[in-house]
Scaffold this motif. Structure first.
Motif, PDB file in Angstrom:
ATOM      1  N   HIS A 143      55.446  76.920  64.070  1.00 21.49           N
ATOM      2  CA  HIS A 143      56.530  75.924  64.090  1.00 21.49           C
ATOM      3  C   HIS A 143      57.129  75.850  62.693  1.00 21.49           C
ATOM      4  CE1 HIS A 143      54.955  73.785  67.834  1.00 21.49           C
ATOM      5  NE2 HIS A 143      53.921  74.546  67.491  1.00 21.49           N
ATOM      6  N   GLN A 167      57.503  72.397  60.863  1.00 19.66           N
ATOM      7  CA  GLN A 167      56.290  71.661  60.488  1.00 19.66           C
ATOM      8  C   GLN A 167      55.692  72.137  59.170  1.00 19.66           C
ATOM      9  OE1 GLN A 167      53.640  71.868  63.876  1.00 19.66           O
ATOM     10  NE2 GLN A 167      55.108  70.859  65.245  1.00 19.66           N
ATOM     11  N   LEU A 185      45.388  66.377  68.502  1.00 21.69           N
ATOM     12  CA  LEU A 185      46.739  66.786  68.912  1.00 21.69           C
ATOM     13  C   LEU A 185      47.717  65.647  69.231  1.00 21.69           C
ATOM     14  CD1 LEU A 185      48.811  68.958  69.608  1.00 21.69           C
ATOM     15  CD2 LEU A 185      47.889  68.978  71.930  1.00 21.69           C
ATOM     16  N   TRP A 243      48.411  63.343  66.402  1.00 20.78           N
ATOM     17  CA  TRP A 243      48.977  64.151  65.301  1.00 20.78           C
ATOM     18  C   TRP A 243      50.471  64.393  65.544  1.00 20.78           C
ATOM     19  CZ3 TRP A 243      51.139  69.061  65.419  1.00 20.78           C
ATOM     20  CH2 TRP A 243      51.275  69.727  64.191  1.00 20.78           C
ATOM     21  N   ARG A 260      58.538  72.197  75.125  1.00 16.53           N
ATOM     22  CA  ARG A 260      57.455  71.955  74.153  1.00 16.53           C
ATOM     23  C   ARG A 260      56.090  72.134  74.800  1.00 16.53           C
ATOM     24  NH1 ARG A 260      58.024  68.987  69.333  1.00 16.53           N
ATOM     25  NH2 ARG A 260      56.170  69.662  68.245  1.00 16.53           N
ATOM     26  N   PHE A 261      55.810  71.326  75.814  1.00 14.91           N
ATOM     27  CA  PHE A 261      54.663  71.480  76.710  1.00 14.91           C
ATOM     28  C   PHE A 261      54.921  70.616  77.936  1.00 14.91           C
ATOM     29  CE2 PHE A 261      51.352  68.316  74.574  1.00 14.91           C
ATOM     30  CZ  PHE A 261      52.353  67.403  74.297  1.00 14.91           C
ATOM     31  N   HIS A 285      53.254  75.665  75.004  1.00 17.91           N
ATOM     32  CA  HIS A 285      51.822  75.432  74.765  1.00 17.91           C
ATOM     33  C   HIS A 285      51.099  75.281  76.104  1.00 17.91           C
ATOM     34  CE1 HIS A 285      53.759  73.897  71.048  1.00 17.91           C
ATOM     35  NE2 HIS A 285      52.689  74.377  70.443  1.00 17.91           N
ATOM     36  N   GLU A 310      45.577  73.252  75.301  1.00 18.14           N
ATOM     37  CA  GLU A 310      45.090  73.274  73.922  1.00 18.14           C
ATOM     38  C   GLU A 310      43.981  72.248  73.698  1.00 18.14           C
ATOM     39  OE1 GLU A 310      48.333  72.418  71.298  1.00 18.14           O
ATOM     40  OE2 GLU A 310      47.105  72.429  69.462  1.00 18.14           O
ATOM     41  N   HIS A 333      47.551  78.811  72.672  1.00 18.17           N
ATOM     42  CA  HIS A 333      46.221  78.167  72.760  1.00 18.17           C
ATOM     43  C   HIS A 333      45.377  78.619  73.957  1.00 18.17           C
ATOM     44  CE1 HIS A 333      47.406  76.046  69.252  1.00 18.17           C
ATOM     45  NE2 HIS A 333      48.454  75.534  69.870  1.00 18.17           N
ATOM     46  N   SER A 389      44.468  76.401  63.609  1.00 21.62           N
ATOM     47  CA  SER A 389      44.940  75.165  64.232  1.00 21.62           C
ATOM     48  C   SER A 389      43.859  74.569  65.129  1.00 21.62           C
ATOM     49  CB  SER A 389      46.195  75.471  65.054  1.00 21.62           C
ATOM     50  OG  SER A 389      46.532  74.401  65.878  1.00 21.62           O
ATOM     51  N   LEU A 434      42.727  70.858  64.216  1.00 24.91           N
ATOM     52  CA  LEU A 434      43.010  69.744  65.136  1.00 24.91           C
ATOM     53  C   LEU A 434      41.820  69.464  66.060  1.00 24.91           C
ATOM     54  CD1 LEU A 434      46.746  70.500  66.113  1.00 24.91           C
ATOM     55  CD2 LEU A 434      45.914  68.809  64.477  1.00 24.91           C
ATOM     56  N   ASP A 494      50.198  78.873  64.155  1.00 27.15           N
ATOM     57  CA  ASP A 494      50.479  77.518  64.642  1.00 27.15           C
ATOM     58  C   ASP A 494      50.640  76.502  63.512  1.00 27.15           C
ATOM     59  OD1 ASP A 494      51.069  75.618  66.610  1.00 27.15           O
ATOM     60  OD2 ASP A 494      48.981  74.961  66.743  1.00 27.15           O
TER      61      ASP A 494
HETATM   62  N1  GUN Z   1      51.614  70.864  71.785  1.00 26.93           N
HETATM   63  C1  GUN Z   1      52.847  70.328  71.924  1.00 26.93           C
HETATM   64  N2  GUN Z   1      53.507  70.325  70.753  1.00 26.93           N
HETATM   65  C2  GUN Z   1      52.688  70.880  69.844  1.00 26.93           C
HETATM   66  C3  GUN Z   1      52.809  71.158  68.447  1.00 26.93           C
HETATM   67  O1  GUN Z   1      53.813  70.882  67.808  1.00 26.93           O
HETATM   68  N3  GUN Z   1      51.720  71.730  67.868  1.00 26.93           N
HETATM   69  C4  GUN Z   1      50.595  72.039  68.560  1.00 26.93           C
HETATM   70  N4  GUN Z   1      49.585  72.607  67.927  1.00 26.93           N
HETATM   71  N5  GUN Z   1      50.466  71.790  69.859  1.00 26.93           N
HETATM   72  C5  GUN Z   1      51.493  71.213  70.492  1.00 26.93           C
END
Ligand code: GUN
Ligand code: ZN
Length: 437
Positions: A82, A85, A96, A99, A207-208, A235, A238, A274, A299, A303, A325
């Motif tokens: 990312h 970030q 996660l 965070w 994003r997810f 993602h 994860e 992940h 990561s 995390l 990541d």
């Molecule tokens: N899952 C959804 N968004 C993110 C992200 O920004 N980073 C990570 N590691 N997992 C995510």
């Protein structure tokens, strides 16, 4: 007239996956020339072989760059990172979901400002190249201008880069949301503008599952149907709380992957970061569909997300690449990331050989991204992306390099002790990368 340059050094690359080979050099899954020559013509690999023999065959006017006892390997590939970030790397104290709220979303909010996006994108691309990463698959933010910024920066440096606008329309701060319609339309415009230009490719980037409505995931599937050769980047599985929330949010689904599958998002060119908390049925589905997993060890440790099961991925024949990541990950160096894959696998009672690590960061990653026809090793006519490794400035690293008994040993200590000081330079399409912009 073509422009030809030859690079003389020790040269190492993978010809296929060496993970199951007892002696990869003997069976030829890995090729090594202690005194090698990589001949580059017009940005592509022309020939590779032993220096003495090849030099005799080359016209005398070919420029030969002598790299001494340094080691040339193919450019490293970061399959999941990312860029917005970068300024919150190494942020303390959360797992996660918290965070994201505490660190990631506030950092991403700043990308509403195109000047900020440009400044960060330039820094990020320079750091990738300083670390030997010549190809990356990158999350931007929900703002279309964040995608323009990263593609513009990558294009200036001649990098190969995959990126996309984040799609998210729920379960995130109000001012970071798009809608199914705006997300679709902005992605479509970005695809038209960037996909296939220079060395750039677009990834549709929900994003997810948690941050998209069903309608938005449907629109993501529609984009993939309309533009079959773009990537899908997201993602998957994860973190255990994330998996539980996905099950609550999509009660009809059989698994987390099933949510993506339902909307047509699991196919060749789909890249899932992940893939920790999942079952073999889903791994097998990913393999059948040609989708890829990204192992993001630093990561996952930072995390506290869990331990990636590489043996299971292999057993199910899924394509796997490695990813930093960042900002969940703690380094942009893919060398250190490969060192971290080894540590995670140790905790999981598995292992990865030094050459297996090289494969994961080069040819294996290229295969995960369906780019092994153009990058990943030094096969003839591939794009000449490579880096020149040398012992770092630290006394201990120099000493360890000098004491390495074999090329596998020397490579492995780069994964564990390496950082960007060991890069004697990254080359993209045969040119020293950081001099290009
Ligand atoms: N899952 C959804 N968004 C993110 C992200 O920004 N980073 C990570 N590691 N997992 C995510
Ligand atoms: Zn990520």
């Amino acid at each position: 007239m073509s422009e030809v340059t030859a690079h003389r050094a020790s040269i190492l690359h993978c010809l296929r996956d060496p993970s199951d080979d007892k002696d990869p050099l003997a069976v030829g899954s890995v090729e090594y020339f202690e005194d090698g020559l990589l001949v580059v013509a017009d940005g592509y690999v022309d020939r590779l072989g032993p220096a003495e023999a090849l030099l005799k065959e080359l016209p005398s006017n070919v420029k030969v760059v002598e790299h001494g006892d340094k080691l040339i390997i193919p450019g490293l590939i970061d399959c999941h990172v990312h860029y917005p970030q970068i300024d919150i790397i190494a942020s303390y104290g959360e797992r996660l979901l918290d965070w994201l709220e505490k660190y990631a979303y506030p950092a991403e909010r700043k990308f509403a400002d195109p000047e900020h996006a440009k400044e960060v994108a330039k820094f990020f691309v320079q750091e990738l190249l300083r670390n030997g990463t010549t190809t990356a698959c990158v999350f931007a933010t929900v703002h279309p201008q964040s995608v323009d910024a990263i593609f513009e920066a990558a294009s200036k440096y001649g990098m190969r880069l995959i990126a996309g606008k984040v799609l998210m329309d729920k379960n995130c701060p109000e001012d970071l949301r798009d809608t199914p319609e705006t997300g679709y339309e902005q992605s479509r415009q970005l695809i038209e503008k960037w996909h296939g230009r220079d060395r750039l490719s677009y990834a549709v980037t929900p994003r997810f599952a948690i941050t998209s409505s069903e309608e938005q995931l449907r629109q993501a599937g529609r984009l993939l149907k309309e533009y079959p050769d773009v990537y899908l980047h997201t993602h998957l599985a994860e973190n255990e709380e994330e998996v539980a929330q996905v099950a609550r949010q999509f009660p009809w689904s059989c698994s987390y992957l099933d949510v993506y599958e339902h909307f047509g998002l699991v196919r060749e060119g789909s890249v899932f970061a992940h893939c920790i908390h999942m079952h073999d049925d889903d791994r097998k589905l990913m393999a059948r569909k040609g989708a890829a997993m990204v192992f993001c060890p630093s990561s996952n440790l930072f995390l506290g997300s869990g331990l990636f099961d590489l043996a299971a991925a292999r057993r199910c024949s899924v394509r796997v690449g490695a990813g930093s990541d960042v900002g969940g990950g703690t380094t942009l160096s893919m060398l250190l990331t490969l060192g971290d894959t080894y540590k995670v696998l140790q905790l999981n009672k598995q292992s990865l050989s030094p050459f297996g690590g090289l494969y994961l960061g080069t040819l294996g990653a290229a295969r995960a991204l369906y780019l092994d026809n153009c990058i990943g090793n030094f096969a003839e006519r591939k794009e000449a992306d490579f880096l020149v490794l040398e012992a770092s400035g630290t006394a201990i690293s120099r000493r360890r390099w000098d004491n390495a008994a074999t090329i596998a040993d020397r490579l492995f200590c780069q994964f564990v002790l390496g950082d960007n000081r060991i890069s004697g330079g990254s080359f993209v399409s045969g040119e020293p990368a950081l001099t290009l912009a």
